[in-house]
Design a protein around this motif. Structure first.
Motif, PDB file in Angstrom:
ATOM      1  N   ASP A  49       0.837  -1.196   0.000  1.00 15.37           N
ATOM      2  CA  ASP A  49       0.000   0.000   0.000  1.00 15.37           C
ATOM      3  C   ASP A  49       0.876   1.252   0.000  1.00 15.37           C
ATOM      4  O   ASP A  49       0.636   2.190  -0.770  1.00 15.37           O
ATOM      5  N   HIS A  67      -9.123   5.074   0.388  1.00  8.25           N
ATOM      6  CA  HIS A  67      -9.385   3.638   0.505  1.00  8.25           C
ATOM      7  C   HIS A  67      -8.074   2.873   0.413  1.00  8.25           C
ATOM      8  O   HIS A  67      -7.032   3.445   0.112  1.00  8.25           O
ATOM      9  N   GLY A  68      -8.129   1.594   0.683  1.00 11.73           N
ATOM     10  CA  GLY A  68      -6.945   0.754   0.574  1.00 11.73           C
ATOM     11  C   GLY A  68      -6.520   0.574  -0.874  1.00 11.73           C
ATOM     12  O   GLY A  68      -7.290   0.826  -1.809  1.00 11.73           O
ATOM     13  N   HIS A  71      -7.176  -5.625  -2.839  1.00  9.69           N
ATOM     14  CA  HIS A  71      -7.753  -6.733  -2.078  1.00  9.69           C
ATOM     15  C   HIS A  71      -7.604  -8.018  -2.859  1.00  9.69           C
ATOM     16  O   HIS A  71      -7.451  -8.017  -4.076  1.00  9.69           O
ATOM     17  N   HIS A  78     -14.263  -9.299  -2.968  1.00  7.91           N
ATOM     18  CA  HIS A  78     -13.363  -8.642  -2.025  1.00  7.91           C
ATOM     19  C   HIS A  78     -13.064  -9.627  -0.897  1.00  7.91           C
ATOM     20  O   HIS A  78     -13.945  -9.984  -0.130  1.00  7.91           O
ATOM     21  N   ARG A  84      -3.727  -2.267   2.609  1.00  9.99           N
ATOM     22  CA  ARG A  84      -4.115  -0.987   3.203  1.00  9.99           C
ATOM     23  C   ARG A  84      -2.997  -0.512   4.123  1.00  9.99           C
ATOM     24  O   ARG A  84      -2.137  -1.299   4.533  1.00  9.99           O
ATOM     25  N   ARG A 112      -9.357   6.355 -11.012  1.00 13.54           N
ATOM     26  CA  ARG A 112      -8.978   5.071 -10.426  1.00 13.54           C
ATOM     27  C   ARG A 112      -8.524   4.179 -11.572  1.00 13.54           C
ATOM     28  O   ARG A 112      -9.159   4.141 -12.625  1.00 13.54           O
TER      29      ARG A 112
END
Length: 137
Positions: A49, A67-68, A71, A78, A84, A112
């Motif tokens: 992260d 957010h992390g 995942h 998820h 994270r 993103r």
């Protein structure tokens, strides 16, 4: 095999993107690349992260990445491990996982870029094979 998930996000611009939009896209792309390169068996989930988050924080957008980084993906969309900043686990070999940094500017827009990869001893294997160019509609 059936029942397994994948996860991918791309960002698009409607019309010609402005300078700040391209800069933000390039920042998130660099952060995603850093996170992907950090995906090796034995790496700490918090360390992976941090590889991406540090780039975003250094650019002054730390508060815009809420957010992390990613995942695990498998029978659930998820699942563990979670990448994270507070992560304490370590990655194992052959784990399907996402890397999805994002920067979101309130009232303006966001970016993103998300891919699904598999951790491998020789470096991560990319499963989502599409362009990472900013898509302009």
């Amino acid at each position: 095999m059936t029942g397994y998930h994948a996860d991918m996000t791309r960002t698009v611009a409607v019309g010609a993107p402005s300078g700040w939009q391209r800069e933000l896209y390039d920042l998130v792309l660099a952060a995603q690349r850093a996170g992907r390169h950090a995906l090796v068996p034995g790496a700490g989930t918090g360390e992976v992260d941090a590889a991406a988050r540090t780039l975003i924080e250094d650019a002054g957008h730390g508060e815009h990445f809420g957010h992390g980084l990613g995942h695990g993906v498998g029978l659930e969309i998820h699942e563990d491990p979670f990448l994270r900043s507070t992560g304490a686990g370590r990655l194992e070999d052959r784990v399907p996982i996402t890397v999805e940094p994002g920067v979101y500017l309130p009232g303006r827009g966001g970016v993103r870029i998300e891919d699904t990869l598999v951790t491998r001893a020789g470096g991560p294997e990319l499963l989502t094979r599409t362009t990472k160019e900013l898509l302009v509609l």
